[in-house]
Design a protein around this motif. Structure first.
Motif, short mmCIF file in Angstrom:
data_model
loop_
_atom_site.label_atom_id
_atom_site.label_comp_id
_atom_site.label_asym_id
_atom_site.label_seq_id
_atom_site.Cartn_x
_atom_site.Cartn_y
_atom_site.Cartn_z
N VAL A 34 -12.09 -4.59 2.89
CA VAL A 34 -12.78 -3.54 2.12
C VAL A 34 -13.35 -4.05 0.80
O VAL A 34 -14.23 -3.40 0.22
CB VAL A 34 -11.85 -2.33 1.86
CG1 VAL A 34 -11.39 -1.73 3.17
CG2 VAL A 34 -10.65 -2.72 1.00
N CYS A 76 -9.22 3.21 -6.41
CA CYS A 76 -10.64 3.47 -6.70
C CYS A 76 -10.92 4.95 -6.90
O CYS A 76 -11.75 5.32 -7.74
CB CYS A 76 -11.50 2.91 -5.57
SG CYS A 76 -11.62 1.11 -5.56
N ALA A 77 -10.23 5.79 -6.14
CA ALA A 77 -10.42 7.23 -6.30
C ALA A 77 -10.02 7.68 -7.70
O ALA A 77 -10.61 8.63 -8.24
CB ALA A 77 -9.60 7.98 -5.25
N GLY A 107 0.78 -1.22 0.00
CA GLY A 107 0.00 0.00 0.00
C GLY A 107 0.81 1.27 0.00
O GLY A 107 0.26 2.36 -0.19
N GLY A 116 -5.43 -2.23 1.73
CA GLY A 116 -6.78 -1.65 1.72
C GLY A 116 -6.76 -0.17 1.40
O GLY A 116 -7.56 0.31 0.58
N THR A 117 -5.84 0.58 2.02
CA THR A 117 -5.73 2.00 1.70
C THR A 117 -5.24 2.18 0.27
O THR A 117 -5.60 3.14 -0.41
CB THR A 117 -4.79 2.73 2.67
OG1 THR A 117 -3.46 2.20 2.55
CG2 THR A 117 -5.27 2.58 4.11
N LEU A 149 -6.03 0.18 -2.23
CA LEU A 149 -7.19 0.01 -3.10
C LEU A 149 -8.09 1.24 -3.07
O LEU A 149 -8.66 1.62 -4.10
CB LEU A 149 -7.97 -1.24 -2.70
CG LEU A 149 -9.14 -1.61 -3.61
CD1 LEU A 149 -8.65 -1.86 -5.04
CD2 LEU A 149 -9.88 -2.82 -3.09
N ASP A 150 -8.21 1.88 -1.92
CA ASP A 150 -8.95 3.14 -1.84
C ASP A 150 -8.38 4.16 -2.83
O ASP A 150 -9.13 4.85 -3.53
CB ASP A 150 -8.88 3.72 -0.43
CG ASP A 150 -9.76 2.99 0.58
OD1 ASP A 150 -10.73 2.33 0.15
OD2 ASP A 150 -9.47 3.07 1.78
N ALA A 151 -7.05 4.24 -2.87
CA ALA A 151 -6.40 5.20 -3.76
C ALA A 151 -6.65 4.85 -5.22
O ALA A 151 -6.89 5.74 -6.05
CB ALA A 151 -4.90 5.24 -3.47
N GLU A 191 -6.40 -6.48 5.33
CA GLU A 191 -7.12 -5.21 5.21
C GLU A 191 -7.76 -5.07 3.84
O GLU A 191 -8.81 -4.45 3.70
CB GLU A 191 -6.17 -4.04 5.48
CG GLU A 191 -5.76 -3.88 6.94
CD GLU A 191 -4.64 -4.83 7.34
OE1 GLU A 191 -4.34 -4.89 8.55
OE2 GLU A 191 -4.07 -5.50 6.46
N GLU A 234 -15.50 1.65 -6.38
CA GLU A 234 -15.54 1.49 -4.94
C GLU A 234 -14.83 0.19 -4.58
O GLU A 234 -14.93 -0.80 -5.33
CB GLU A 234 -16.98 1.43 -4.44
CG GLU A 234 -17.77 2.70 -4.66
CD GLU A 234 -17.26 3.87 -3.83
OE1 GLU A 234 -16.66 3.60 -2.75
OE2 GLU A 234 -17.43 5.02 -4.26
N PRO A 235 -14.14 0.13 -3.44
CA PRO A 235 -13.51 -1.13 -3.04
C PRO A 235 -14.50 -2.30 -2.98
O PRO A 235 -14.14 -3.43 -3.30
CB PRO A 235 -12.94 -0.81 -1.65
CG PRO A 235 -12.65 0.66 -1.70
CD PRO A 235 -13.78 1.24 -2.53
#
Length: 225
Positions: free
Chosen positions: A187, A162-163, A66, A155-156, A158-160, A183, A168-169
């Motif tokens: 998500v 997706c942004a 991540g 997980g963070t 994947l958030d990045a 993590e 969305e995760p």
């Protein structure tokens, strides 16, 4: 056939055999996947980029657990993490008489930008203790010990991703094998641990395959093919 989701997948222990050799049977699965594919690994960025290059898919990668995220579609690179603290742990570990364990050139750490890794042949407890003293996360992926920033994970990452992609995760199917995938499993919309996964990954997955390593990955994605 079940609608195919975007896919986020680990490399070592998931697309490989026990020796970390990538199973060539996964190549057509990744290259023909109709939705975005994200390669999420504890390795430094050159490794997942190379995998994407030779498979023939977009460079959409989460590297260093991540710490490093690259999305080719938006030409975006994100680097997060306290590398200085990780290097301080490595220095203290060496001062105690231990080594990183990867030889003089140390390709495992050469391209890292946010964390450090130590070979499994080296003592675990002193490294774990130093990581804790510096407020860092210690991870045993089954292939190396990682010392990384506790505020970042797959997980963070994947958030990045997706942004950047407008997803969305929870849209994703995640497949992995280790505690550094936990993590990510939390998500993702659906998470699958291959049978060789460690206890943390097994406990956090929605389902577990009967097969191990790349055979497990092929089993995990079979409902969507």
């Amino acid at each position: 056939m079940t609608e195919t989701p975007p896919l986020v997948v680990d490399i070592d222990g998931t697309l490989t055999d026990e020796t970390r050799a990538v199973d060539p049977r996964v190549f057509p699965v990744l290259s023909e996947w109709p939705e975005p594919v994200v390669v999420a690994t504890g390795k430094a960025m050159p490794y997942p980029i190379a995998l994407c290059e030779f498979v023939g898919i977009d460079y959409t990668v989460i590297a260093e657990n991540g710490g490093v995220v690259f999305v080719e579609a938006t030409d975006t690179l994100q680097i997060e993490g306290d590398k200085a603290a990780c290097l301080a742990v490595a220095e203290a570990y060496r001062d105690m008489g231990y080594e990183m364990g990867f030889g003089e050139v140390d390709l495992a750490n050469r391209w890292r930008e946010t964390e450090v890794v130590v070979d499994l042949s080296q003592p675990e407890e002193p490294l774990r203790r130093l990581a804790e003293e510096h407020g860092l996360e210690f991870l045993d992926t089954g292939f190396a010990y990682h010392v990384t920033d506790a505020s970042i994970d797959k997980g963070t990452g994947l958030d990045a991703v997706c942004a950047e992609l407008g997803l969305e995760p929870a849209d994703f199917l995640a497949v992995g094998d280790s505690e550094n995938d936990a993590e990510l499993f939390d998500v993702a919309g659906e998470s699958v641990a291959v049978a060789n996964a460690d206890e943390t990954a097994l406990a956090r997955a929605d389902r577990v395959t009967e097969a191990s390593y790349a055979d497990g990955f092929l089993e995990a994605v079979e409902p969507y093919r």
